[in-house]
Design a protein around this motif. Structure first.
Motif: not given
Length: 373
Positions: A249-255, A289-294, A314-315
């Motif tokens: 039920g939670h918001l998905p991560p942003l990559r 490598p180099g990815d980031r997740l929020l 996003g911006p």
């Protein structure tokens, strides 16, 4: 701001700074009234108004400072009476009023100071409780780097109903971000229960993340009311960038990925929140490598300005891809709060995950033993 920005000894210096300022204000009032009385000509004019000086000082200074101003006001009243020819019964009444006001002011200052000390003690206890419930993560955990931030919707509190945790386990790095329905102490209690269940299950349920989620859901569900629930996102990451995610039920991560727009990780099988969950289903995750997740709670995405426009995450992520992880976390929080005009009405929790281009050598597992009182 980080959770550790609330020092347990902050109120004491503030109280000490108030004493000299209160004495100066009270003494200034006495001096001003003396000048006005002398300028008004013969006869006492403003002696009775001297009673306001110690009462004003009581709201700013401690008992000793208030007593100092009270004595100063009494001496000024005696001097003005002598200079202006005031004597007899009326002058004695005026001086008696100054004495009474001074005594009352000292009592009020002592009473206020006792309340300040109690507040300092409560703040210290709240800080310890906050550090027990939410443990900030900075730097490397396993093959990844993390930065966590939290802001409570209640200015008087350091923790609320949002939660997060990052654990290095024998089966990978396990992450939890969640949001308890509701606010207040009940939400804090459910958040603490959820975190305690996750910290136990993450190490006792073996390699299957679904078993971890199921145990956490069972533990939390037994303590929730009929209309209560907890949205949660569980993430497990392996050193090679592969992983598993379960969104309850939670918001998905942003990559964020170099040369690509910010995207939401695809959740093909959304699960109901904890308290309603029966059979969790896992989603695959693959990072390079180099990815980031929020990972974040809706207090960040639903921060609104005066016109009702939501904060655009996003911006901010796109223009901060080259910044250190801590700077990105601070920028997200500061811009979200600025967008909302500092009037955010929901807790904000966020966890930033960075996949280093050259992953650090994994260190020994950290000791995550926790005893909840």
């Amino acid at each position: 701001m980080t959770l550790t920005d609330a020092p347990d000894r902050a109120p004491a210096p503030t109280a000490r700074r108030r004493r000299p300022s209160g004495v100066l204000v009270g003494s200034g009032v006495v001096a001003g009234l003396v000048v006005m009385d002398v300028s008004a000509g013969p006869g006492p004019q403003y002696i009775g108004v001297l009673t306001c000086a110690p009462l004003l000082t009581a709201s700013l200074a401690g008992p000793r400072g208030t007593a100092t101003v009270s004595v100063t006001a009494l001496v000024a009243g005696v001097a003005l009476g002598a200079l202006g020819g005031g004597a007899g019964g009326p002058q004695l009444v005026r001086l008696a009023l100054i004495v009474v006001a001074g005594v009352v002011a000292v009592v009020l200052a002592a009473h206020r100071r006792r309340h300040e000390r109690r507040l300092e003690q409560v703040t210290a206890v709240a800080t310890i409780a906050q550090q027990t419930i939410l443990r900030p993560r900075q730097g490397a955990v396993g093959a990844y780097r993390f930065a966590t931030r939290y802001v409570s919707a209640t200015s008087e509190a350091s923790v609320g109903g949002d939660l997060f945790e990052v654990l290095q386990t024998p089966w990978g790095v396990r992450v939890l971000v969640g949001d308890v329905r509701g606010k207040g102490l009940e939400a804090v209690q459910v958040a603490a229960l959820t975190l305690g269940a996750f910290r136990e299950a993450a190490f006792s349920c073996g390699p299957d993340l679904r078993a971890v989620v199921r145990q956490v859901a069972d533990s939390v569900g037994r303590s929730l009311g009929a209309e209560d629930f907890v949205t949660a996102l569980f993430l497990e990451l392996q050193p090679d960038g592969s992983g598993t995610m379960i969104a309850c039920g939670h918001l998905p991560p942003l990559r964020t990925r170099s040369g690509s727009p910010v995207v939401e990780l695809d959740v093909r099988e959304p699960q109901p929140p904890l308290g309603l969950l029966e059979r969790p289903r896992a989603e695959p995750v693959l990072l390079v490598p180099g990815d980031r997740l929020l990972l974040y709670t809706d207090g960040l995405s639903e921060a609104r300005d005066g016109s009702g426009e939501f904060f655009a995450i996003g911006p901010v992520l796109e223009r901060t891809t080259d910044l250190p992880l801590d700077r990105v976390a601070d920028t997200l929080l500061s811009e979200a709060l600025a967008h909302a005009g500092r009037r955010h009405h929901d807790d904000i929790a966020l966890v930033l995950v960075d996949v280093p281009v050259l992953p650090p050598r994994p260190g020994p597992p950290l000791d995550h033993t926790l005893s909840l009182a």
